[in-house]
Structures are given as C-alpha cells and as structure tokens.
Design an enzyme around this catalytic site. Structure first.
Site, short mmCIF file in Angstrom:
data_model
loop_
_atom_site.label_atom_id
_atom_site.label_comp_id
_atom_site.label_asym_id
_atom_site.label_seq_id
_atom_site.Cartn_x
_atom_site.Cartn_y
_atom_site.Cartn_z
CB CYS A 188 -0.93 0.00 1.21
SG CYS A 188 -2.07 1.41 1.22
CB SER B 174 -6.39 9.96 -2.58
OG SER B 174 -6.47 8.71 -3.21
#
Length: 577
Positions: A129, A479
């Site tokens: 991640c 993001s």
C-alpha cells in the site's frame, strides 16, 4: 554460488556468523533450525509490510514464502521480517491519515535498523500500500545493499450492474448519498462488492503508480508489478526476485548502482505517461535523497511537462491495473517511451541487465486501448503537472489526466478553511459556491502534522457533481484516486508562513496547468504586509509522540518531506563496515 561455500570476507553477515567469538550468535541460528551450510551462506533479509489492516497487505506473507524459496534455490539463507504499514484507504478522512506519510519514514527506518542490527547482506522488500512502497525502496537505497523490490499486486475490480467498480466509486458514492442521489441500500450494495479480493487499490492511484516506478527505476524485475494479488502466478515473480537478489550479490550490484539520476528520470516518465498519482512528486525526491542525488519536485515536474500521456487508467481514464497487466504492463509502456527517445537505456536493473537489454526482450506492443501509441497519445503533455507562482514559491502539483485543456485553467475567489474537517463539513452542507477555489491549509507535513490526503472532501465534491465547478488547493496531499482540479503540495506550507497561510476569503486565485502557474491577485507589498501580521503556526494537539517527533524533523515538500540529512552527509556505507 555453491551451497555453504560463500566467501563472507566483505559481507555484513560475517559479523554474526564467522569465528569462535560468534559461537553465541550461531547458537541462536541453530535454535531456529539452520544448519552449518545455512549459516555459512549470505543472509538475505526478506522484508514485508504484512498486516491485517487492509486487503493491500494481506497476501504479502504468502508471497514472502515464494521469495524465500528463490533465495534458497540460489544458495542464500533468507531471514523474513515484517515492518509496519498504514493503509490510506482505512486511514482516510479522519485523524488516522496523519499517520500515513510519517509511516513512510518509519518503514524505511525500521527496515534499516533490522538490516543493520542483524547484519543481513541483501534485501528483498515486499510492499502493498501507498507509503510502504517508497518506504521500502528508500531503505534499499539508504542501506545500499543488493536489493530487489516486489509489489504485492493490485486488487481485482468489483462488478456492479455490469460495470467494474473500485473503492474510488465508494468514496464518490458517499457524496452522491449526501446529495440525495443514492439510497442507503444502494450504498450498502456498492460497499459490499467494490473490493472483492486481496490487493491494493486497482486504479493508477499511489500504490500502482509507485509499483510502476519500482520497475521503471530498476529495483523490481520487469512486469513483476502487474499481476493482481490473488494470482498464484505472482509466486513465480517472488521466486525469481529471490534468485535475482543472489545474482546481484554475486555481481556486487547495489541499490545505488540501480537508482541514479537517469533511472529517476525514467521513473518520472512512467508516472507522467500513465497519469499517475501526484504523490510520486513527493516520493521520487525522497528516494533520490537517500542516494544523495538532487532531484526535487521541480525536476520531477520538468519531466512531467514534456512527457505525453498515453495510458488510459483510472481515475482520469477507464482502466485498472489488471487491464494494464493484460495489455503488456510497464515493459510495453516503456517500449513506447523508448520509441520517442524518452528512456535512458543504459540504467542497471534488478536482473543485472540494463534497461535497454530488458526492453529488447519485450515482444508486446501497445494495444491502442489501454496503452495508446506514443505517437498518438491521449494528450501531448503528462497527466501530472507542476505549478509555481506567488502562491507556491516552492511549487505545487496537480493531476490533469482526463481533463480537457479548457478545464486546466481556473480563476475564482478563495474560500479558506483552516483544516480538512472544516472543508468536509462545508462541502457536506453545500456551504460553498460554484466558481470558488476552496483552500485547505495547515495540512502540510509539519503543520498538520502528517500532510493528510483530502480524498473524502474531493470525492464528496465529485459525488455532488461539483468536481469540475470548483477548484481546491492545499498544503496537504491528494489521494491518487482524486479527480477534479485539485492542487496539492503547495509550498512553503502554512505552518512555515507560506503564502497559502496568508490567504483571506475572496482573494482571487488563478490556477493555470497549461502555463504551470499558481497565482493570487495580491501585490508583493500586500503579501509582505500580511506576513508581518502573521500570528504563527496553528497549534495542534500533537505535542508528544511519533507525530510530534515527525513534525520537528520533517523538511520541505519540494525536497520529498524527508526527516534526515540523507546520503550527501553520510560518513559510511553499511555494506562496507
């Protein structure tokens, strides 16, 4: 290398395995089932960010076993260990997001400390991640050991009503729900089907962007990042990575032989042409810093500016990582860049071959659907653009992939928020106007602390159908899943009295992604006057602990938001002690 016959004269593991004085150390190894031959071989750290926080990390433990088989097959002794990861999908939209960027440093630091403390000779790092990918690569370059990176793989897309869906759709559905366009029941159905497997978010968000970087920069085997996490075929790449690191060890090819100015430029090209995450503008300078290479946000953005955007991936485009893999993956993308003379072919890679030699072996070609021809790109400039101006003297960054040229210029009055929560509540209550520039400040690396991502706010705007009708700027981050005209990394940050900290409601801001400018319609005299009356950084509740420590140490966003002096100031190299 023959089993048990390694020459450890110049390897770190000699400090824990060789000579009569190391009998106590060897007794520990015998306790774990190693034999004399195992102890005599090179020790290879196999580091993972495995945990049960989220699907992106859940398969790393299994994949590490395949890596260990590869190390053993090549007569090395693998030693598995884990480090932390903070998964942005879980941390998003609340105080937990402050831990995200700081975790990148914690990952690099803990991998370094583990390798140093146990005297491992080489490193294979597995990550799944966002921050765990650059954190692991930073550790490799910092230690300068023979290193191979391997990505845990992306999640499979979910399916709903005949269409692929991702977690991005769920975040945007929250905005649709708030706007009254989606029922509770519809939202519940979507959240149950959006994420059907192990793996990291499927679009060209930060994890997949940095996975592409790992191949382009040379630390990962070609095409190793492509196969989705659930595919058992990933284990073949794991085994091959284990064997590859032993080959690098034998050839004494170290991480800084791979990560060079040229390979960083290759990596930036791949980010740009795939419409990758703006966070690469933070992570590439941080990796460069570990090698003592000057390569800041402006250098990254110079490359973005003259790189065509030709890979059609979400969030700006249509496809996900699995589709890119099936179209030939990063190697085919780099082949297209090579046709345009945009790749340095003499860079070393994890295979021990140069990038040019690797690309010569790739038979695939652009499919014209996921990967366009570089001669007929989606747009002629990169999907990510750098900005500079009197509102961002140290730069800023914006993703424009999927935006028409007329959408890349925006002028409007500022509506200022002192933190993300205030902005999110205002968006939820529709307390903003079309044509405004929403300013979220005090969210930088030091002032936040932690430089949070603003996906909850931007997704809510998109869900309300307002993503193209307002702009947003912040000294925090966005993001990789963010859509709309959203400018992040504005520097200097508000906590350091950057111009973003001096803005007032109604100040007219112009964002021009075509000319690369971020300006506020204020004279130098007015900005200086406001600076004189600035009351200092907004206090935070983080007065102790890891985030306080991070806020004290962290440097400029332009330089990668790093927390130590880097290779330029080091007095030794770990491998040579």
């Amino acid at each position: 290398m023959l089993k048990g016959k390694a020459d450890k004269t110049n390897l770190p593991s000699r400090h824990v395995t060789e000579g009569p004085s190391r009998a106590p150390h060897r007794s520990y190894f015998y306790a774990m089932g190693l034999d004399e031959d195992d102890i005599a071989q090179p020790f290879v750290g196999v580091a993972t960010c495995w945990n049960e926080a989220a699907p992106c990390n859940i398969s790393l433990n299994r994949q590490a076993q395949a890596v260990k088989l590869g190390v053993k097959a090549a007569n090395g002794t693998p030693r598995e260990f884990t480090t932390i990861t903070v998964t942005d999908g879980i941390a998003m939209g609340h105080e937990g997001m402050r831990s995200s960027l700081a975790s990148r440093e914690a990952i690099a630091d803990t991998v370094e400390l583990t390798m140093r403390g146990h005297c491992y000779d080489a490193l294979v790092g597995l990550a799944g991640c966002d921050k765990s990918l650059p954190g692991m690569m930073m550790a490799m370059v910092r230690l300068n050991v023979p290193s191979v990176f391997i990505y845990g793989g992306s999640i499979l897309p979910g399916r709903l009503n005949g269409k692929d869906v991702t977690v991005q759709d769920v975040f945007e559905a929250v905005g649709q729900h708030q706007a009254g366009n989606m029922s509770d029941a519809e939202l519940e159905v979507l959240e149950r089907v959006a994420c059907p497997s192990a793996g990291a978010c499927g679009g060209q968000f930060t994890a997949n962007t940095m996975a592409c970087v790992s191949e382009a920069i040379g630390l990962a085997l070609m095409n190793s990042s492509g196969a989705p996490a659930p595919y058992e075929s990933r284990d073949q790449y794991g085994e091959a990575s284990g064997e590859a690191v032993m080959n690098l060890l034998e050839m004494n090819i170290r991480a800084r032989d791979v990560v060079t100015r040229k390979s960083l430029e290759n990596a930036a090209r791949v980010v740009a042409c795939t419409g990758g995450s703006t966070n690469a503008g933070l992570h590439l300078p941080a990796i460069a810093h570990e090698a003592g290479i000057d390569f800041d946000l402006f250098d990254v953005c110079d490359i973005f500016r003259d790189t065509p955007y030709f890979v059609d991936l979400k969030p700006g485009g249509q496809y996900v990582a699995k589709d890119l893999y099936e179209a030939g993956g990063v190697p085919v993308v780099m082949k297209e860049l090579r046709k345009a003379g945009l790749i340095h072919e003499d860079c070393m890679t994890a295979s021990g071959r140069t990038m040019g030699e690797e690309l010569d072996m790739i038979k695939g070609e652009a499919d014209g659907k996921v990967i366009y021809s570089v001669d007929a790109p989606i747009t002629k400039t990169g999907g990510v653009v750098g900005l500079k101006g009197n509102l961002a003297p140290e730069g800023a960054i914006v993703k424009v992939a999927g935006m028409d040229e007329e959408q890349q210029v925006f002028t409007g009055p500022a509506r200022v928020f002192e933190c993300e929560e205030d902005a999110f509540e205002a968006v939820k209550a529709r307390q903003y106007e079309e044509g405004e520039v929403l300013v979220i400040r005090n969210e930088g690396p030091s002032g936040g602390p932690g430089m949070r991502e603003m996906l909850a706010t931007t997704a809510a705007l998109s869900g309300q159908g307002m993503g193209k009708k307002v702009a947003l700027i912040t000294d925090g981050r966005f993001s990789g899943a963010t859509r709309g005209f959203c400018v992040g990394h504005v520097g200097p940050e508000a906590a350091h009295c950057g111009p973003i900290g001096l803005l007032q409601n109604g100040d007219v801001i112009t964002i021009n992604a075509i000319t690369g400018e971020l300006m506020v319609d204020l004279s130098d005299e007015e900005l200086a006057k406001r600076k004189e009356s600035w009351k200092g950084a907004k206090p935070t509740i983080y007065a102790s602990g890891a985030l306080w420590k991070y806020a004290q140490l962290v440097g400029s966003t332009r330089l990668g938001a790093v927390t130590h002096p880097g290779a330029r100031d080091e007095k030794h190299v770990y491998m040579d002690l």
